[in-house]
Design a protein around this motif. Structure first.
Motif, PDB file in Angstrom:
ATOM      1  N   UNK A  17       0.856  -1.180   0.000  1.00  0.00           N
ATOM      2  CA  UNK A  17       0.000   0.000   0.000  1.00  0.00           C
ATOM      3  C   UNK A  17       0.898   1.238   0.000  1.00  0.00           C
ATOM      4  N   UNK A  18       0.701   2.183  -0.912  1.00  0.00           N
ATOM      5  CA  UNK A  18       1.532   3.390  -0.970  1.00  0.00           C
ATOM      6  C   UNK A  18       1.502   4.211   0.317  1.00  0.00           C
ATOM      7  N   UNK A  19       0.508   3.974   1.165  1.00  0.00           N
ATOM      8  CA  UNK A  19       0.415   4.715   2.421  1.00  0.00           C
ATOM      9  C   UNK A  19       1.070   3.971   3.594  1.00  0.00           C
ATOM     10  N   UNK A  20       1.789   2.901   3.291  1.00  0.00           N
ATOM     11  CA  UNK A  20       2.543   2.195   4.320  1.00  0.00           C
ATOM     12  C   UNK A  20       3.707   3.074   4.763  1.00  0.00           C
ATOM     13  N   UNK A  21       3.946   3.182   6.072  1.00  0.00           N
ATOM     14  CA  UNK A  21       5.117   3.940   6.521  1.00  0.00           C
ATOM     15  C   UNK A  21       6.408   3.328   5.965  1.00  0.00           C
ATOM     16  N   UNK A  22       7.304   4.181   5.521  1.00  0.00           N
ATOM     17  CA  UNK A  22       8.580   3.749   4.956  1.00  0.00           C
ATOM     18  C   UNK A  22       9.331   2.840   5.924  1.00  0.00           C
ATOM     19  N   UNK A  40       6.874   5.695  16.826  1.00  0.00           N
ATOM     20  CA  UNK A  40       5.835   5.689  15.804  1.00  0.00           C
ATOM     21  C   UNK A  40       5.214   7.039  15.518  1.00  0.00           C
ATOM     22  N   UNK A  41       5.659   8.083  16.215  1.00  0.00           N
ATOM     23  CA  UNK A  41       5.081   9.413  16.007  1.00  0.00           C
ATOM     24  C   UNK A  41       6.156  10.476  15.723  1.00  0.00           C
ATOM     25  N   UNK A  42       7.311  10.043  15.220  1.00  0.00           N
ATOM     26  CA  UNK A  42       8.398  10.942  14.791  1.00  0.00           C
ATOM     27  C   UNK A  42       8.972  11.796  15.915  1.00  0.00           C
ATOM     28  N   UNK A  57      12.158  11.141   9.502  1.00  0.00           N
ATOM     29  CA  UNK A  57      11.624  10.079  10.342  1.00  0.00           C
ATOM     30  C   UNK A  57      10.820   9.132   9.456  1.00  0.00           C
ATOM     31  N   UNK A  58      11.328   7.934   9.298  1.00  0.00           N
ATOM     32  CA  UNK A  58      10.690   6.978   8.381  1.00  0.00           C
ATOM     33  C   UNK A  58       9.381   6.414   8.915  1.00  0.00           C
ATOM     34  N   UNK A  59       9.123   6.560  10.213  1.00  0.00           N
ATOM     35  CA  UNK A  59       7.856   6.055  10.767  1.00  0.00           C
ATOM     36  C   UNK A  59       6.677   6.903  10.322  1.00  0.00           C
ATOM     37  N   UNK A  60       6.941   8.148   9.916  1.00  0.00           N
ATOM     38  CA  UNK A  60       5.869   9.046   9.508  1.00  0.00           C
ATOM     39  C   UNK A  60       6.001   9.470   8.047  1.00  0.00           C
ATOM     40  N   UNK A  61       6.887   8.827   7.300  1.00  0.00           N
ATOM     41  CA  UNK A  61       7.050   9.083   5.871  1.00  0.00           C
ATOM     42  C   UNK A  61       6.401   7.932   5.132  1.00  0.00           C
ATOM     43  N   UNK A  62       5.489   8.243   4.243  1.00  0.00           N
ATOM     44  CA  UNK A  62       4.774   7.206   3.510  1.00  0.00           C
ATOM     45  C   UNK A  62       5.623   6.680   2.356  1.00  0.00           C
ATOM     46  N   UNK A  63       5.398   5.434   2.014  1.00  0.00           N
ATOM     47  CA  UNK A  63       6.087   4.809   0.892  1.00  0.00           C
ATOM     48  C   UNK A  63       5.959   5.660  -0.362  1.00  0.00           C
ATOM     49  N   UNK A  64       4.755   6.145  -0.646  1.00  0.00           N
ATOM     50  CA  UNK A  64       4.538   6.939  -1.853  1.00  0.00           C
ATOM     51  C   UNK A  64       5.360   8.227  -1.844  1.00  0.00           C
ATOM     52  N   UNK A  65       5.677   8.758  -0.668  1.00  0.00           N
ATOM     53  CA  UNK A  65       6.484   9.972  -0.573  1.00  0.00           C
ATOM     54  C   UNK A  65       7.956   9.707  -0.853  1.00  0.00           C
ATOM     55  N   UNK A  66       8.358   8.444  -0.817  1.00  0.00           N
ATOM     56  CA  UNK A  66       9.750   8.078  -1.089  1.00  0.00           C
ATOM     57  C   UNK A  66      10.020   7.907  -2.587  1.00  0.00           C
TER      58      UNK A  66
END
Length: 153
Positions: A17-22, A40-42, A57-66
């Motif tokens: 899912x593109x909205x999965x945290x990185x 989990x909250x950066x 912070x990869x816990x709050x960066x979405x896969x799609x943003x990468x």
């Protein structure tokens, strides 16, 4: 859905899912467990990675943003600043439990890449939000100064 990201210099096709945290993509899909889950909250910095050279912070960066960026984890960090930081960390025996150290090292490396001779205030600002539960902050600050000196040599 498939998303392609560049991690540590390699294009990786991820079926998630593109909205999965990185963070979870790095750890669960790619097996890069050096990046840690902390809060989990950066707020703690344990999940810090570089996106185009800047700590995030990869816990709050979405896969799609990468997508379209270059992600660097502790497993792939290199260069003059990274080498100096790693050497200083080992020389001063910075880690105690070690859990936060990948995030600390990535933040310190980004700082030295931008500010090769940081002041204590520069270090405090750059490292703010990277929590060390063992409170090795004095060793971390000293190691950053030592790494800066190593970069000058």
């Amino acid at each position: 859905m498939s998303v392609t990201i560049n991690v540590n210099g390699s294009e990786r096709k991820i079926d998630a899912d593109p909205e999965t945290p990185l963070l979870w993509v790095l750890r669960d899909e790619l097996g890069m467990t050096g990046t840690k889950f902390g809060c989990g909250v950066a707020q703690c910095g344990a999940c810090t990675v570089h996106m185009d050279g800047y700590p995030i912070r990869s816990c709050q960066t979405l896969l799609e943003d990468a997508q379209g960026t270059t992600i660097t984890t502790i497993e792939g960090i290199d260069g003059k600043a990274a080498a100096a930081v790693k050497a200083a960390w080992a020389e001063l025996d910075v880690p105690q439990c070690g859990y936060c150290q990948s995030g600390q090292i990535l933040a310190a490396t980004a700082l030295l890449a931008e500010t090769p001779k940081p002041s204590d205030e520069d270090i405090d600002f750059a490292m703010d939000g990277n929590v060390c539960r063992c409170a090795t902050y004095a060793r971390i600050r000293k190691a950053i100064h030592v790494a800066a000196d190593k970069m000058e040599a």
